[in-house]
Design a protein around this motif. Structure first.
Motif, PDB file in Angstrom:
ATOM      1  N   ASN A 151     -19.628   0.672  -6.744  1.00 27.14           N
ATOM      2  CA  ASN A 151     -18.316   1.297  -6.899  1.00 27.14           C
ATOM      3  C   ASN A 151     -17.224   0.264  -6.671  1.00 27.14           C
ATOM      4  N   PHE A 152     -16.230   0.289  -7.546  1.00 27.86           N
ATOM      5  CA  PHE A 152     -15.135  -0.674  -7.496  1.00 27.86           C
ATOM      6  C   PHE A 152     -13.803   0.048  -7.670  1.00 27.86           C
ATOM      7  N   THR A 153     -12.753  -0.585  -7.182  1.00 30.64           N
ATOM      8  CA  THR A 153     -11.386  -0.103  -7.354  1.00 30.64           C
ATOM      9  C   THR A 153     -10.564  -1.225  -7.978  1.00 30.64           C
ATOM     10  N   ILE A 154      -9.702  -0.877  -8.915  1.00 35.72           N
ATOM     11  CA  ILE A 154      -8.774  -1.877  -9.459  1.00 35.72           C
ATOM     12  C   ILE A 154      -7.653  -2.036  -8.437  1.00 35.72           C
ATOM     13  N   THR A 155      -7.525  -3.248  -7.903  1.00 33.27           N
ATOM     14  CA  THR A 155      -6.524  -3.508  -6.873  1.00 33.27           C
ATOM     15  C   THR A 155      -5.251  -4.136  -7.423  1.00 33.27           C
ATOM     16  N   ALA A 156      -5.323  -4.686  -8.637  1.00 35.71           N
ATOM     17  CA  ALA A 156      -4.129  -5.311  -9.223  1.00 35.71           C
ATOM     18  C   ALA A 156      -4.262  -5.363 -10.738  1.00 35.71           C
ATOM     19  N   VAL A 157      -3.118  -5.277 -11.414  1.00 36.66           N
ATOM     20  CA  VAL A 157      -3.030  -5.468 -12.856  1.00 36.66           C
ATOM     21  C   VAL A 157      -1.893  -6.449 -13.078  1.00 36.66           C
ATOM     22  N   ASN A 158      -2.213  -7.615 -13.658  1.00 37.83           N
ATOM     23  CA  ASN A 158      -1.212  -8.672 -13.813  1.00 37.83           C
ATOM     24  C   ASN A 158      -1.116  -9.135 -15.257  1.00 37.83           C
ATOM     25  N   TYR A 159       0.119  -9.332 -15.710  1.00 38.21           N
ATOM     26  CA  TYR A 159       0.383  -9.905 -17.015  1.00 38.21           C
ATOM     27  C   TYR A 159       1.814 -10.440 -17.026  1.00 38.21           C
ATOM     28  N   PRO A 160       2.102 -11.406 -17.916  1.00 41.77           N
ATOM     29  CA  PRO A 160       3.452 -11.971 -17.982  1.00 41.77           C
ATOM     30  C   PRO A 160       4.467 -10.891 -18.346  1.00 41.77           C
ATOM     31  N   GLY A 161       5.555 -10.828 -17.599  1.00 47.04           N
ATOM     32  CA  GLY A 161       6.624  -9.865 -17.880  1.00 47.04           C
ATOM     33  C   GLY A 161       6.341  -8.471 -17.364  1.00 47.04           C
ATOM     34  N   SER A 162       5.416  -8.335 -16.420  1.00 42.91           N
ATOM     35  CA  SER A 162       5.036  -7.004 -15.943  1.00 42.91           C
ATOM     36  C   SER A 162       6.190  -6.260 -15.270  1.00 42.91           C
ATOM     37  N   ASP A 163       7.219  -6.987 -14.839  1.00 38.12           N
ATOM     38  CA  ASP A 163       8.382  -6.321 -14.251  1.00 38.12           C
ATOM     39  C   ASP A 163       9.264  -5.662 -15.312  1.00 38.12           C
ATOM     40  N   TYR A 164       9.134  -6.112 -16.567  1.00 36.77           N
ATOM     41  CA  TYR A 164      10.006  -5.616 -17.632  1.00 36.77           C
ATOM     42  C   TYR A 164       9.276  -4.852 -18.724  1.00 36.77           C
ATOM     43  N   LEU A 165       7.981  -5.100 -18.866  1.00 34.85           N
ATOM     44  CA  LEU A 165       7.233  -4.544 -19.979  1.00 34.85           C
ATOM     45  C   LEU A 165       6.280  -3.445 -19.532  1.00 34.85           C
ATOM     46  N   LYS A 166       6.113  -2.479 -20.396  1.00 32.34           N
ATOM     47  CA  LYS A 166       5.149  -1.406 -20.162  1.00 32.34           C
ATOM     48  C   LYS A 166       3.976  -1.621 -21.118  1.00 32.34           C
ATOM     49  N   VAL A 167       2.770  -1.669 -20.566  1.00 32.28           N
ATOM     50  CA  VAL A 167       1.563  -1.868 -21.365  1.00 32.28           C
ATOM     51  C   VAL A 167       0.673  -0.644 -21.202  1.00 32.28           C
ATOM     52  N   THR A 168       0.204  -0.095 -22.302  1.00 31.10           N
ATOM     53  CA  THR A 168      -0.747   1.012 -22.261  1.00 31.10           C
ATOM     54  C   THR A 168      -2.146   0.416 -22.260  1.00 31.10           C
ATOM     55  N   SER A 169      -2.899   0.697 -21.203  1.00 34.81           N
ATOM     56  CA  SER A 169      -4.246   0.152 -21.057  1.00 34.81           C
ATOM     57  C   SER A 169      -5.293   1.139 -21.549  1.00 34.81           C
ATOM     58  N   PHE A 170      -6.267   0.623 -22.276  1.00 38.09           N
ATOM     59  CA  PHE A 170      -7.407   1.393 -22.765  1.00 38.09           C
ATOM     60  C   PHE A 170      -6.976   2.648 -23.542  1.00 38.09           C
ATOM     61  N   ASN A 171      -5.825   2.574 -24.175  1.00 33.54           N
ATOM     62  CA  ASN A 171      -5.269   3.692 -24.953  1.00 33.54           C
ATOM     63  C   ASN A 171      -5.153   4.973 -24.133  1.00 33.54           C
ATOM     64  N   LEU A 172      -4.975   4.823 -22.810  1.00 30.51           N
ATOM     65  CA  LEU A 172      -4.942   5.990 -21.925  1.00 30.51           C
ATOM     66  C   LEU A 172      -3.628   6.167 -21.183  1.00 30.51           C
ATOM     67  N   ALA A 173      -3.175   5.111 -20.519  1.00 32.39           N
ATOM     68  CA  ALA A 173      -2.028   5.258 -19.616  1.00 32.39           C
ATOM     69  C   ALA A 173      -1.387   3.899 -19.377  1.00 32.39           C
ATOM     70  N   ASP A 174      -0.213   3.938 -18.762  1.00 30.53           N
ATOM     71  CA  ASP A 174       0.476   2.715 -18.349  1.00 30.53           C
ATOM     72  C   ASP A 174      -0.480   1.892 -17.482  1.00 30.53           C
ATOM     73  N   SER A 175      -0.482   0.595 -17.684  1.00 26.31           N
ATOM     74  CA  SER A 175      -1.394  -0.283 -16.945  1.00 26.31           C
ATOM     75  C   SER A 175      -1.246  -0.134 -15.434  1.00 26.31           C
ATOM     76  N   LYS A 176      -0.038   0.140 -14.959  1.00 24.64           N
ATOM     77  CA  LYS A 176       0.185   0.295 -13.517  1.00 24.64           C
ATOM     78  C   LYS A 176      -0.529   1.528 -12.963  1.00 24.64           C
ATOM     79  N   CYS A 177      -0.806   2.522 -13.824  1.00 27.21           N
ATOM     80  CA  CYS A 177      -1.541   3.717 -13.391  1.00 27.21           C
ATOM     81  C   CYS A 177      -2.987   3.400 -13.055  1.00 27.21           C
ATOM     82  N   PHE A 178      -3.484   2.254 -13.494  1.00 29.86           N
ATOM     83  CA  PHE A 178      -4.868   1.877 -13.227  1.00 29.86           C
ATOM     84  C   PHE A 178      -5.049   1.266 -11.838  1.00 29.86           C
ATOM     85  N   ILE A 179      -3.961   0.864 -11.196  1.00 32.43           N
ATOM     86  CA  ILE A 179      -4.068   0.341  -9.833  1.00 32.43           C
ATOM     87  C   ILE A 179      -4.509   1.486  -8.926  1.00 32.43           C
ATOM     88  N   GLY A 180      -5.615   1.290  -8.229  1.00 36.53           N
ATOM     89  CA  GLY A 180      -6.188   2.326  -7.380  1.00 36.53           C
ATOM     90  C   GLY A 180      -7.233   3.181  -8.086  1.00 36.53           C
TER      91      GLY A 180
END
Length: 160
Positions: free
Chosen positions: A38-67
């Protein structure tokens, strides 16, 4: 004004597309066995993450994957992923997954949801990096204003 225009252009260019190219299916069983548990995603990092919204795995905002919680069963390449973010802007989601690691060091993932694995025709190919006995990173490629950038998901083992 230029800065705002740049940000708007970058935001509109944030479309993650996966090619339909074939993927090496020769398995790296040794690496797969090290991902068991069992694992938990503890961080999601990419250039411009303070300004850009990325949808991960066609599901949700990448920041929603933290935790989010992920289980990997290495002897049958199945598991489960669960989004349970405390943020009110993130929806809860849970799905069975199938996965494998190929000889090229790629982590190949299918989110099954309510289907059988053979009925799911699309998936995700991420680079497996920084593998230790208790953590690893998955790196995906995203398109930002016509340039390829990396988004890194950091996984930490939660129990054996």
């Amino acid at each position: 004004m230029k800065k705002i225009l740049c940000i708007v252009l970058l935001l509109t260019a944030m479309i993650g597309c996966k090619s339909t190219s074939t993927v090496n299916t020769k398995l790296d069983n040794k690496t797969e066995r090290s991902l068991k548990g069992n694992f938990t995603i503890t961080a999601v990092n990419y250039p411009g993450s303070d300004y850009l919204k990325v949808t991960s795995f066609n599901l949700a905002d990448s920041k929603c994957f933290i935790g989010s919680n992920w289980s990997f069963i290495s002897n049958n390449n199945k598991g489960e992923m669960t989004l349970n973010s405390p943020s009110t802007s993130c929806k809860d989601f849970s799905s069975p997954i199938t996965w494998y690691v190929n000889k090229e060091g790629n982590f190949v993932l299918k989110i099954i949801n309510d289907y059988k694995a053979k009925e799911v025709n699309n998936g995700f190919v991420l680079k497996l990096t920084n593998l230790t006995p208790t953590s690893f990173d998955l790196v995906d490629k995203i398109n930002v204003a016509g340039q390829e950038k990396s988004i890194t998901y950091t996984f930490q083992q939660t129990n054996q």
